[in-house]
Enzyme design. Structure first.
Site, PDB file in Angstrom:
ATOM      1  N   HIS A   5      -5.426  -0.031   2.161  1.00 60.69           N
ATOM      2  CA  HIS A   5      -4.433   0.020   3.238  1.00 60.69           C
ATOM      3  C   HIS A   5      -4.288  -1.368   3.881  1.00 60.69           C
ATOM      4  CE1 HIS A   5      -2.492   2.032   6.821  1.00 60.69           C
ATOM      5  NE2 HIS A   5      -2.915   0.902   7.382  1.00 60.69           N
ATOM      6  N   GLU A   6      -5.413  -1.967   4.261  1.00 55.71           N
ATOM      7  CA  GLU A   6      -5.374  -3.282   4.907  1.00 55.71           C
ATOM      8  C   GLU A   6      -5.005  -4.391   3.921  1.00 55.71           C
ATOM      9  OE1 GLU A   6      -5.386  -3.959   7.997  1.00 55.71           O
ATOM     10  OE2 GLU A   6      -5.754  -1.877   8.592  1.00 55.71           O
ATOM     11  N   HIS A  56      -1.345  -4.570   3.571  1.00 55.26           N
ATOM     12  CA  HIS A  56      -0.740  -5.232   4.729  1.00 55.26           C
ATOM     13  C   HIS A  56      -0.709  -6.743   4.487  1.00 55.26           C
ATOM     14  CE1 HIS A  56      -0.082  -1.958   7.425  1.00 55.26           C
ATOM     15  NE2 HIS A  56      -1.337  -1.706   7.687  1.00 55.26           N
TER      16      HIS A  56
END
Length: 207
Positions: free
Chosen positions: A21-22, A25
């Site tokens: 997820h990060e 980003h």
């Protein structure tokens, strides 16, 4: 299944889910012109730089011990500098959207494997796939809630008129307090509504 084995499977699900997820980003930000995550050593799949003691360990453990209907967690946010984006508001929206979309992609892939019935539902890998699908839908939906500093707040901020967005963004200084209020004060009704969305998406992905 023993509590110890369930805990191991949980770690094998939560770590890659919040780290990817990060990571995405950071990748989205880099594609849009911001190399901050890369230059700070955060554009990596090595879990150690991404672990947040509170979000990756303490909060999920407390929720699990408290018997919460949904156990959530998060990794340490990757640094993003919107001033490198050609369009700062659009850049932040797209960068923020990358995280939940990553979780939905993971959930969709896990759901596809469940649909193919390649593994018995009672097997360790079958249990892993179900939990992988369920947790990633949960993470995608939870992170889309427009409460600062969750991804949904940055997406909403980009859609609001600039003056209203500036006022809304000031809530981020109270972000962690707002998240704790959401989880531990309004957790019951919030997680019940969240569970409805999760079950709906789970039926779509995994059947």
């Amino acid at each position: 299944m023993s509590g110890f084995l369930s805990a191991i499977i949980y770690l094998l699900v939560i770590f890659p889910s919040v780290i990817l997820h990060e990571y995405m980003h950071g990748q989205a930000a880099r594609m849009l012109g911001d190399d901050t995550a890369y230059l700070s050593g955060r554009l990596t799949l090595n879990p150690l730089p991404h672990i947040d003691p509170l979000g990756t360990i303490i909060v999920p453990l407390v929720l699990s011990l408290a018997g919460s209907p949904a156990v959530i967690g998060w990794a340490k946010p990757v640094p993003v500098n919107p001033y490198y984006f050609k369009d700062r508001r659009k850049g932040m929206m797209l960068t923020s959207l990358a995280g939940p979309l990553t979780n939905l992609t993971i959930a969709a892939l896990a759901g596809l494997l469940i649909r193919l019935n390649l593994f018995s539902a009672g097997s360790i890998f079958g249990y892993y796939l179900v939990y992988l699908c369920y947790l990633n839908i949960l993470l995608a939906v939870f992170n889309s809630v427009p409460v600062p500093p969750l991804d949904g707040s940055k997406i909403l901020s980009g859609l609001l008129p600039r003056e209203l967005a500036n006022k809304y963004n000031r809530l981020e200084e109270y972000g962690m307090a707002l998240i704790f209020i959401l989880i531990f004060v309004f957790g019951g009704p919030f997680f019940r509504v969240l569970d409805i969305f999760i079950n709906f998406f789970f039926r779509i992905f995994a059947g």
